[in-house]
Design a protein around this motif. Structure first.
Motif, PDB file in Angstrom:
ATOM      1  N   THR A  18      -4.260  25.487 -16.789  1.00 36.49           N
ATOM      2  CA  THR A  18      -4.564  24.961 -15.461  1.00 36.49           C
ATOM      3  C   THR A  18      -5.972  25.346 -15.028  1.00 36.49           C
ATOM      4  O   THR A  18      -6.559  26.287 -15.557  1.00 36.49           O
ATOM      5  CB  THR A  18      -3.587  25.516 -14.395  1.00 36.49           C
ATOM      6  OG1 THR A  18      -3.727  26.932 -14.333  1.00 36.49           O
ATOM      7  CG2 THR A  18      -2.160  25.140 -14.697  1.00 36.49           C
ATOM      8  N   ARG A  25      -3.554  23.241  -8.295  1.00 40.42           N
ATOM      9  CA  ARG A  25      -3.918  23.339  -9.711  1.00 40.42           C
ATOM     10  C   ARG A  25      -3.918  21.965 -10.364  1.00 40.42           C
ATOM     11  O   ARG A  25      -3.143  21.085 -10.005  1.00 40.42           O
ATOM     12  CB  ARG A  25      -2.922  24.223 -10.475  1.00 40.42           C
ATOM     13  CG  ARG A  25      -2.894  25.649  -9.997  1.00 40.42           C
ATOM     14  CD  ARG A  25      -2.007  26.524 -10.859  1.00 40.42           C
ATOM     15  NE  ARG A  25      -0.604  26.127 -10.777  1.00 40.42           N
ATOM     16  CZ  ARG A  25       0.359  26.597 -11.564  1.00 40.42           C
ATOM     17  NH1 ARG A  25       0.065  27.484 -12.506  1.00 40.42           N
ATOM     18  NH2 ARG A  25       1.603  26.209 -11.417  1.00 40.42           N
ATOM     19  N   SER A  26      -4.801  21.809 -11.330  1.00 36.58           N
ATOM     20  CA  SER A  26      -4.800  20.641 -12.212  1.00 36.58           C
ATOM     21  C   SER A  26      -4.289  21.130 -13.560  1.00 36.58           C
ATOM     22  O   SER A  26      -4.715  22.176 -14.048  1.00 36.58           O
ATOM     23  CB  SER A  26      -6.210  20.070 -12.367  1.00 36.58           C
ATOM     24  OG  SER A  26      -6.680  19.593 -11.137  1.00 36.58           O
ATOM     25  N   TYR A  28      -3.646  20.693 -17.671  1.00 40.22           N
ATOM     26  CA  TYR A  28      -4.260  20.109 -18.854  1.00 40.22           C
ATOM     27  C   TYR A  28      -3.489  20.506 -20.106  1.00 40.22           C
ATOM     28  O   TYR A  28      -2.896  21.586 -20.163  1.00 40.22           O
ATOM     29  CB  TYR A  28      -5.703  20.615 -19.032  1.00 40.22           C
ATOM     30  CG  TYR A  28      -6.663  20.113 -17.997  1.00 40.22           C
ATOM     31  CD1 TYR A  28      -7.393  18.948 -18.203  1.00 40.22           C
ATOM     32  CD2 TYR A  28      -6.858  20.807 -16.810  1.00 40.22           C
ATOM     33  CE1 TYR A  28      -8.284  18.487 -17.252  1.00 40.22           C
ATOM     34  CE2 TYR A  28      -7.739  20.354 -15.851  1.00 40.22           C
ATOM     35  CZ  TYR A  28      -8.451  19.193 -16.076  1.00 40.22           C
ATOM     36  OH  TYR A  28      -9.336  18.734 -15.126  1.00 40.22           O
ATOM     37  N   LEU A  41      -5.473  15.353 -18.922  1.00 41.04           N
ATOM     38  CA  LEU A  41      -4.958  15.762 -17.619  1.00 41.04           C
ATOM     39  C   LEU A  41      -3.551  15.198 -17.448  1.00 41.04           C
ATOM     40  O   LEU A  41      -3.289  14.058 -17.840  1.00 41.04           O
ATOM     41  CB  LEU A  41      -5.884  15.213 -16.528  1.00 41.04           C
ATOM     42  CG  LEU A  41      -5.550  15.523 -15.078  1.00 41.04           C
ATOM     43  CD1 LEU A  41      -5.729  17.004 -14.793  1.00 41.04           C
ATOM     44  CD2 LEU A  41      -6.451  14.697 -14.159  1.00 41.04           C
ATOM     45  N   GLU A  43       0.497  15.838 -15.029  1.00 38.38           N
ATOM     46  CA  GLU A  43       1.175  16.437 -13.888  1.00 38.38           C
ATOM     47  C   GLU A  43       1.968  17.667 -14.316  1.00 38.38           C
ATOM     48  O   GLU A  43       2.400  17.763 -15.463  1.00 38.38           O
ATOM     49  CB  GLU A  43       2.130  15.415 -13.246  1.00 38.38           C
ATOM     50  CG  GLU A  43       1.457  14.179 -12.709  1.00 38.38           C
ATOM     51  CD  GLU A  43       0.505  14.476 -11.567  1.00 38.38           C
ATOM     52  OE1 GLU A  43       0.800  15.375 -10.745  1.00 38.38           O
ATOM     53  OE2 GLU A  43      -0.537  13.803 -11.487  1.00 38.38           O
ATOM     54  N   GLU A  87     -12.117  15.999 -19.405  1.00 36.40           N
ATOM     55  CA  GLU A  87     -10.878  15.224 -19.476  1.00 36.40           C
ATOM     56  C   GLU A  87     -11.104  13.922 -20.247  1.00 36.40           C
ATOM     57  O   GLU A  87     -11.958  13.125 -19.874  1.00 36.40           O
ATOM     58  CB  GLU A  87     -10.416  14.948 -18.045  1.00 36.40           C
ATOM     59  CG  GLU A  87      -9.385  13.895 -17.888  1.00 36.40           C
ATOM     60  CD  GLU A  87      -9.223  13.498 -16.424  1.00 36.40           C
ATOM     61  OE1 GLU A  87      -8.840  12.352 -16.193  1.00 36.40           O
ATOM     62  OE2 GLU A  87      -9.492  14.324 -15.525  1.00 36.40           O
ATOM     63  N   ARG A  90      -6.020  10.639 -18.358  1.00 32.21           N
ATOM     64  CA  ARG A  90      -4.828  11.114 -17.649  1.00 32.21           C
ATOM     65  C   ARG A  90      -3.614  10.590 -18.406  1.00 32.21           C
ATOM     66  O   ARG A  90      -3.561   9.419 -18.754  1.00 32.21           O
ATOM     67  CB  ARG A  90      -4.808  10.619 -16.208  1.00 32.21           C
ATOM     68  CG  ARG A  90      -3.548  11.042 -15.451  1.00 32.21           C
ATOM     69  CD  ARG A  90      -3.580  10.581 -14.011  1.00 32.21           C
ATOM     70  NE  ARG A  90      -4.405  11.434 -13.179  1.00 32.21           N
ATOM     71  CZ  ARG A  90      -4.009  12.596 -12.659  1.00 32.21           C
ATOM     72  NH1 ARG A  90      -2.803  13.046 -12.890  1.00 32.21           N
ATOM     73  NH2 ARG A  90      -4.825  13.292 -11.905  1.00 32.21           N
TER      74      ARG A  90
END
Length: 188
Positions: A18, A25-26, A28, A41, A43, A87, A90
């Motif tokens: 993250t 937070r994102s 990965y 990236l 969820e 990235e 997604r």
């Protein structure tokens, strides 16, 4: 434009990580092999589901093929994500499979697209379809990935003891209390 499929047949590293503070937070996934690094990236829920499905697939492989299931991973990679973090895409659709020839779990992550993804493009090299990241993992690597992913997901904000929703640093209005907080007899 034809699709790009990033294939990692013997990754040195495949981890979840993250960026950011809990609550913002994102998430990965990052694959590294030789001098090549690909980060995607996704969820938090996708990370959790992938870890659960990998663990379930490992159990199924043992049941069907009598393979040895690795014990809890001793050497879980706890290092941060490699930087610079760029990235690639997604993640929309995820695929998971078992390659009996290489005795590997195959994880495929497909980019989000506006069109509905035809299941035939998952784990396939067709020219048309969304970009993808395909990673081949030994059972030990898969166990280590699942262990780390579970740690990453659970490292966020602590849950409220009443409603289990994440506690915010700015305060929490618990649905179980309907926002009501009892005052102490001293009058605060």
């Amino acid at each position: 434009m034809s699709r790009v499929i990033h294939v990692f047949r013997q990754p040195e590293r495949f981890v979840a990580g993250t960026v950011g503070e809990p609550g913002d937070r994102s998430f990965y996934l990052q694959a590294i092999e030789d001098a090549r690094t690909v980060s995607v990236l996704l969820e938090k829920q996708q990370v959790s589901v992938l870890a659960d499905r990998i663990s379930a697939l490992l159990q199924e492989v043992v049941r069907r093929f009598g393979s040895e299931l690795p014990d809890e991973s001793d050497g879980t990679d706890l290092d941060p994500l490699a930087v610079p973090l760029e990235e690639e895409f997604r993640v929309g659709t995820m695929g998971l499979g078992w390659d009996a020839d290489t005795k590997s779990i195959v994880v495929e992550l497909l980019a989000v697209t506006e069109e509905e993804v035809d299941e035939s493009v998952v784990l396939d090299d067709t020219e048309e379809g969304p970009d993808a990241l395909r990673v081949f993992l030994s059972p030990m690597q898969a166990r280590a990935f699942a262990d780390r992913a579970e740690r990453v997901v659970s490292a966020g904000r602590p849950p409220c003891p009443l409603c289990a929703e994440p506690l915010d640093t700015e305060g929490h209005v618990c649905v179980r209390l309907n926002g009501y907080h009892e005052r102490s007899p001293a009058g605060d």
